[in-house]
Design a protein around this motif. Structure first.
Motif, short mmCIF file in Angstrom:
data_model
loop_
_atom_site.label_atom_id
_atom_site.label_comp_id
_atom_site.label_asym_id
_atom_site.label_seq_id
_atom_site.Cartn_x
_atom_site.Cartn_y
_atom_site.Cartn_z
N LYS A 344 44.97 36.91 53.81
CA LYS A 344 45.93 35.85 53.51
C LYS A 344 47.35 36.38 53.60
CE LYS A 344 42.85 33.11 50.60
NZ LYS A 344 42.58 32.59 49.25
N ASP A 345 48.24 35.50 53.99
CA ASP A 345 49.65 35.87 54.22
C ASP A 345 50.39 35.89 52.89
OD1 ASP A 345 52.07 36.47 55.31
OD2 ASP A 345 52.44 34.47 56.13
N ARG A 346 50.15 36.96 52.13
CA ARG A 346 50.83 37.14 50.85
C ARG A 346 51.30 38.59 50.76
NH1 ARG A 346 46.95 35.86 46.19
NH2 ARG A 346 45.50 36.96 47.54
N GLY A 347 52.25 38.81 49.88
CA GLY A 347 52.77 40.16 49.70
C GLY A 347 51.68 41.11 49.23
N ALA A 348 51.76 42.36 49.69
CA ALA A 348 50.73 43.34 49.37
C ALA A 348 50.59 43.55 47.86
CB ALA A 348 51.07 44.67 50.06
N SER A 349 51.72 43.57 47.15
CA SER A 349 51.68 43.78 45.70
C SER A 349 50.99 42.62 44.99
CB SER A 349 53.10 43.96 45.15
OG SER A 349 53.07 44.13 43.75
N ASN A 350 51.31 41.39 45.40
CA ASN A 350 50.68 40.22 44.78
C ASN A 350 49.18 40.22 45.01
OD1 ASN A 350 53.11 39.24 43.78
ND2 ASN A 350 53.51 37.98 45.59
N LYS A 351 48.77 40.56 46.23
CA LYS A 351 47.35 40.58 46.53
C LYS A 351 46.64 41.65 45.68
CE LYS A 351 47.24 40.61 51.18
NZ LYS A 351 46.66 40.46 52.54
N ARG A 352 47.28 42.80 45.59
CA ARG A 352 46.67 43.87 44.80
C ARG A 352 46.43 43.40 43.36
NH1 ARG A 352 49.78 49.37 43.04
NH2 ARG A 352 49.10 50.26 45.02
N TRP A 353 47.45 42.82 42.72
CA TRP A 353 47.33 42.43 41.32
C TRP A 353 46.36 41.27 41.14
CZ3 TRP A 353 48.22 45.62 37.67
CH2 TRP A 353 49.21 46.61 37.82
N ASP A 354 46.28 40.38 42.12
CA ASP A 354 45.30 39.30 42.03
C ASP A 354 43.88 39.86 41.96
OD1 ASP A 354 47.14 37.28 41.98
OD2 ASP A 354 46.89 36.69 44.08
N TRP A 355 43.60 40.85 42.81
CA TRP A 355 42.24 41.40 42.83
C TRP A 355 42.00 42.34 41.66
CZ3 TRP A 355 38.42 39.22 45.09
CH2 TRP A 355 38.66 38.41 46.21
N VAL A 356 43.04 42.97 41.15
CA VAL A 356 42.90 43.74 39.92
C VAL A 356 42.48 42.81 38.79
CG1 VAL A 356 44.23 44.94 38.12
CG2 VAL A 356 44.44 45.66 40.50
N ARG A 357 43.14 41.65 38.67
CA ARG A 357 42.79 40.70 37.62
C ARG A 357 41.37 40.16 37.79
NH1 ARG A 357 48.54 39.42 37.77
NH2 ARG A 357 48.22 38.19 39.66
N ARG A 358 40.94 39.96 39.03
CA ARG A 358 39.58 39.47 39.26
C ARG A 358 38.53 40.55 39.00
NH1 ARG A 358 39.39 35.52 44.53
NH2 ARG A 358 41.20 34.24 44.04
N GLY A 359 38.93 41.79 39.08
CA GLY A 359 38.02 42.87 38.73
C GLY A 359 37.13 43.38 39.83
N ALA A 360 37.50 43.17 41.11
CA ALA A 360 36.71 43.74 42.20
C ALA A 360 36.62 45.26 42.00
CB ALA A 360 37.36 43.42 43.54
N PRO A 361 35.43 45.85 42.09
CA PRO A 361 35.24 47.26 41.73
C PRO A 361 36.11 48.25 42.51
CG PRO A 361 33.14 46.15 41.84
CD PRO A 361 34.15 45.18 42.37
N ILE A 362 36.26 48.03 43.83
CA ILE A 362 37.06 48.95 44.66
C ILE A 362 38.01 48.13 45.52
CG2 ILE A 362 37.01 50.67 46.51
CD1 ILE A 362 34.27 51.54 45.55
N LEU A 363 39.28 48.55 45.53
CA LEU A 363 40.28 47.93 46.39
C LEU A 363 40.74 48.96 47.42
CD1 LEU A 363 42.51 46.10 43.73
CD2 LEU A 363 40.50 45.24 44.94
N LEU A 364 40.74 48.56 48.68
CA LEU A 364 41.24 49.42 49.76
C LEU A 364 42.56 48.86 50.26
CD1 LEU A 364 38.04 50.02 51.92
CD2 LEU A 364 38.87 51.33 49.98
N GLU A 365 43.58 49.69 50.35
CA GLU A 365 44.88 49.27 50.87
C GLU A 365 45.11 49.96 52.21
OE1 GLU A 365 47.50 48.09 47.09
OE2 GLU A 365 47.20 50.25 47.26
N ILE A 366 45.28 49.14 53.24
CA ILE A 366 45.37 49.67 54.61
C ILE A 366 46.66 49.19 55.26
CG2 ILE A 366 44.26 49.79 56.86
CD1 ILE A 366 42.55 50.97 54.66
N GLY A 367 47.43 50.15 55.73
CA GLY A 367 48.65 49.85 56.47
C GLY A 367 48.78 50.78 57.67
N PRO A 368 49.92 50.72 58.37
CA PRO A 368 50.12 51.57 59.56
C PRO A 368 49.92 53.05 59.28
CG PRO A 368 51.79 49.86 59.46
CD PRO A 368 51.04 49.78 58.17
#
Length: 520
Positions: A344-368
Motif C-alpha cells: 500500500k502507498d503509505r509511509g514506511a514508518s506508518n506501515k511499520r507501526w500499523d503492523w506492530v500494533r496488529r502484532g504480526a510476529p516478524i516484520l521485514l523492511e526492504i529498501g534499495p
C-alpha cells in the motif's frame, strides 16, 4: 521512548484493552447494541482457531453438523434448571412479519407466533431432540457431533470479544451408553482445550472442575480451563460438561441396551468462543499493541517495502515478491508459512507501526539498501526493543529464508514461556484464613459504567487455598464472603496434593484445594 499506543497497561488496563482491539484493527462496535463487527485481522485469527480446533475434533472422532438458530420455547421449558440459568439472557422471537401502522413499522399484531421461538443461547435442547430421533439402540452410540455457530445471550454489560450479545463459538454434543464413557469424553475434550490453549495460543491454563454453584445449568459436572491475564484476573477459556441423563430424560433420548432393557443416554457438551481472542490480547499484548503467537497469526511474516514514489520502487516490489515466494514454501509449526507483502502507498514508518500494533510476529523492511547488499532487515514482535530502541537485524537474504521457520517457532515458545512464568509467579500459596485472603487481594478496584475495572495492571494473581468442599447453604455462605472482594472460585485443579490443611472458610479439615481470583 515512543510507544504505539496512547494508553499503557499500567495506567488503565481496560482502556488499554479497548485501544488494542481498535488500533490493531481487530473489531469494532456495530450499529446493533452489544454486538461487534469482527474485522479481517480479528476474523483471520478466529479462522485459524477454527482450523486448529476442528482438526483436533475430527482426530478424536467427531463430525460437524448444523442445528437451527431458533429453539421452540417448550424445548427449553422441559429442562427447568437449564431455563433458569439462561432465562435472563434469552432473546425471544414473537412475530413473523412487520406492518406499517400509522406510518411506523411495527410487528404485525396478526402475525404473532403461536409459540415464541428462542434465539439460540446454547443448543442442548434442540440437539437433544435430534438425538432422540437418531438413537434407538446401543449400536447407535456413541454419537459425537460438533457445530460451529453463533449464539445470542442478551448481555447488559458488553466488551468486545469478552462479552457481547452475539458471539461465535463451537459447541460439541455427544451421547453415550453410560456415565463412564461420557465422563471419559468430557475429560478428553477438556484436555483437547488445554493442549490447544498452551501449544497454539501460547496461553498457559489451569484445568479443573467447577464448584457446585458454577456448573453449567443442567450439568452433573462442569470442567474448565482458566487462564491468567496480565492484570492478574482469570478468564474462563473453555468448558466441558458431563450432563448426566438430565437432557436425555427431558427429551426422551432412550436406547435399547444389549440385554434388551431400555435406558437413557448419557450426554456431554463442550465449547469455546471468540472470547479466546480477548484472552489472546490480554495474555500477550504489550504497550505497543497485540503480539500474535505465530501459530495463530494470519500473516506470520509481513514484508514492508520502502516505497518512495520513484522508478526504483518497481525493483523493490519485485525483490519483496520474490522473497515472499521463497518463504511461502517453507514450513513452521506444522503448516506452510503465511507471508504478506504490504504494498500500500503509505509511509514506511506508518506501515511499520500499523503492523506492530496488529502484532504480526516478524516484520521485514526492504529498501534499495537491502537489495544492493542482498539482505533483509527484520523486527521480531516478541522482543521489539533493545534498550529503548527498536531492534532491527540485518541478515543475508538466503540466510533469512533458511532461518524464518526457526524464528517463528522461537517466538511461539518465547510468548508461552513469558506467560507461563507470569502464571507460576503470581499464584499465592500459604493463605490459611479468610483474613489473610482479604489482606492479599485488598479492596476491589473501581469500575466504569460497563462494570470493567478502571485501574492499571497489578502484581496480584490468584490464590490457591484449601477448603472442605461445602455444598448447599454452606457454599452460598462462602460465596457471600467472597462477593464483597469481587472474588470467585475459579476451579478445583486436577492436580491435587496428597495432604491438606484446614479450610480457610470454616476451619474444618480440607479435602481439596481451589483457585480463587477476580475474573472476567
Amino acid at each position: 521512548m515512543r510507544r504505539a499506543l496512547e494508553t499503557s497497561r499500567s495506567q488503565n488496563f481496560a482502556e488499554w484493552y479497548q485501544e488494542v482491539v481498535r488500533r490493531s484493527d481487530m473489531a469494532e462496535t456495530s450499529a446493533v447494541r452489544g454486538c461487534m463487527v469482527i474485522k479481517p485481522w480479528g476474523y483471520g485469527i478466529w479462522e485459524l482457531i477454527q482450523q486448529q480446533l476442528d482438526q483436533r475434533f475430527k482426530e478424536t472422532g467427531h463430525e460437524n453438523c448444523y442445528f437451527p438458530l431458533f429453539i421452540p420455547l417448550d424445548f427449553i421449558a422441559k429442562e427447568a434448571e437449564h431455563v433458569e440459568g439462561f432465562a435472563k439472557e434469552m432473546a425471544v422471537v414473537t412475530h413473523h412479519r412487520l406492518k406499517a401502522i400509522d406510518g411506523e413499522l411495527v410487528p404485525d399484531p396478526d402475525a404473532k407466533l403461536t409459540e415464541p421461538l428462542i434465539v439460540r443461547p446454547t443448543s442442548e435442547t434442540i440437539i437433544a431432540d435430534s438425538f432422540r430421533n437418531w438413537i434407538s439402540s446401543y449400536r447407535d452410540l456413541p454419537v459425537l457431533v460438533n457445530q460451529w455457530a453463533n449464539v445470542v445471550r442478551w448481555e447488559m454489560r458488553t466488551r468486545l470479544f469478552l462479552r457481547t450479545a452475539e458471539f461465535l463459538w463451537q459447541e460439541g454434543h455427544t451421547a453415550h451408553i453410560d456415565r463412564e464413557d461420557a465422563i471419559e469424553e468430557t475429560m478428553r475434550m477438556l484436555e483437547v482445550y488445554r493442549e490447544f490453549a498452551e501449544t497454539v495460543m501460547a496461553m498457559p491454563v489451569i484445568a479443573g472442575e467447577k464448584t457446585e454453584n458454577e456448573r453449567f445449568p443442567g450439568a452433573d459436572n462442569t470442567y474448565s480451563i482458566e487462564a491468567m491475564m496480565q492484570d492478574g484476573k482469570a478468564l474462563q477459556a473453555g468448558t466441558s460438561h458431563y450432563l448426566g441423563t438430565h437432557f436425555a430424560q427431558a427429551q426422551d433420548i432412550k436406547y435399547q441396551a444389549a440385554d434388551g432393557t431400555e435406558k437413557y443416554a448419557h450426554t456431554t457438551s463442550w465449547g469455546v468462543s471468540t472470547r479466546l481472542i480477548g484472552g489472546l490480547i490480554m495474555t500477550h499484548g504489550d504497550d505497543d499493541g497485540l503480539r500474535v503467537p505465530p501459530a495463530l497469526a494470519p500473516h506470520q511474516i509481513v514484508i514492508l517495502p520502502r516505497l518512495r514514489g520513484e522508478e526504483g520502487d518497481a525493483k523493490v516490489l519485485d525483490y519483496c515478491r520474490q522473497l515472499r515466494s521463497e518463504l511461502v514454501v517453507q514450513s513452521a509449526l506444522g503448516a506452510r508459512l503465511r507471508v504478506n507483502v504490504d504494498s500500500k502507498d503509505r509511509g514506511a514508518s506508518n506501515k511499520r507501526w500499523d503492523w506492530v500494533r496488529r502484532g504480526a510476529p516478524i516484520l521485514l523492511e526492504i529498501g534499495p539498501r537491502e537489495i544492493e547488499n542482498g539482505q533483509v532487515s527484520y523486527l521480531r514482535r516478541d522482543v521489539l526493543y533493545e534498550g529503548e530502541k527498536i531492534k532491527s537485524t540485518a541478515v543475508n537474504h538466503a540466510d533469512f529464508v533458511g532461518l524464518a521457520a526457526s524464528l517463528l517457532e522461537e517466538i511461539q515458545k518465547n510468548l508461552y514461556d513469558e506467560a507461563k512464568t507470569r502464571l507460576q509467579s503470581r499464584i499465592k500459596i500459604g493463605i490459611d484464613s479468610m483474613a489473610a485472603l482479604s489482606g492479599y487481594f485488598g479492596e476491589a478496584d473501581s469500575e466504569d459504567e460497563e462494570g470493567v475495572s478502571t485501574s492499571g495492571a497489578s502484581d496480584l494473581g490468584w490464590a490457591r487455598v484449601a477448603w472442605c468442599k461445602p455444598t448447599g447453604k454452606k457454599l452460598e455462605e462462602v460465596e457471600a464472603m467472597l462477593a464483597p472482594l469481587k472474588l470467585t472460585i475459579r476451579n478445583v485443579p486436577l492436580d491435587q496434593p496428597t495432604a491438606f490443611g484446614k479450610c480457610i472458610f470454616t476451619g474444618e479439615p480440607a479435602v481439596e484445594e481451589i483457585f480463587i481470583a477476580r475474573a472476567y
